[in-house]
Design a protein around this motif. Structure first.
Motif, short mmCIF file in Angstrom:
data_model
loop_
_atom_site.label_atom_id
_atom_site.label_comp_id
_atom_site.label_asym_id
_atom_site.label_seq_id
_atom_site.Cartn_x
_atom_site.Cartn_y
_atom_site.Cartn_z
N PHE A 1 0.82 -1.20 0.00
CA PHE A 1 0.00 0.00 0.00
C PHE A 1 0.86 1.26 0.00
N TYR A 2 1.92 1.25 0.84
CA TYR A 2 2.76 2.44 0.94
C TYR A 2 3.57 2.67 -0.33
N MET A 5 1.20 4.36 -2.76
CA MET A 5 1.03 5.78 -2.42
C MET A 5 2.28 6.58 -2.77
N ALA A 6 3.44 6.01 -2.53
CA ALA A 6 4.69 6.70 -2.88
C ALA A 6 4.80 6.87 -4.39
N TYR A 9 2.43 9.71 -5.37
CA TYR A 9 2.88 11.02 -4.94
C TYR A 9 4.21 11.43 -5.59
#
Length: 75
Positions: A1-2, A5-6, A9
């Motif tokens: 998930f991270y 998101m990274a 972004y």
């Protein structure tokens, strides 16, 4: 998930980096075309963040609606 998101972004951060780099070069070299390019990248940065914000608000709204509907079905 991270990592997802990274990855998402990374795009606006890259636009912001290009804005800073090109704007600094434009000021040092007194080049208006580089300044225009840098400001277009700043515009792209804020446009992307605005679209991301609208997407997030719509997603939260849909989660609330489906959560309320699911809670009604449980009773």
């Amino acid at each position: 998930f991270y990592l997802i998101m990274a990855g998402i972004y990374f795009i606006p951060v890259f636009f912001l980096f290009q804005f800073g780099h090109k704007t600094k070069q434009a000021v040092l070299n007194e080049d208006s075309s580089l300044l225009t390019f840098g400001l277009k990248k700043l515009n792209a940065h804020y446009k992307f963040l605005g679209i991301l914000l609208i997407f997030g608000i719509v997603l939260y709204f849909l989660l609330i609606i489906f959560g309320a509907f699911g809670a009604l079905l449980m009773t």
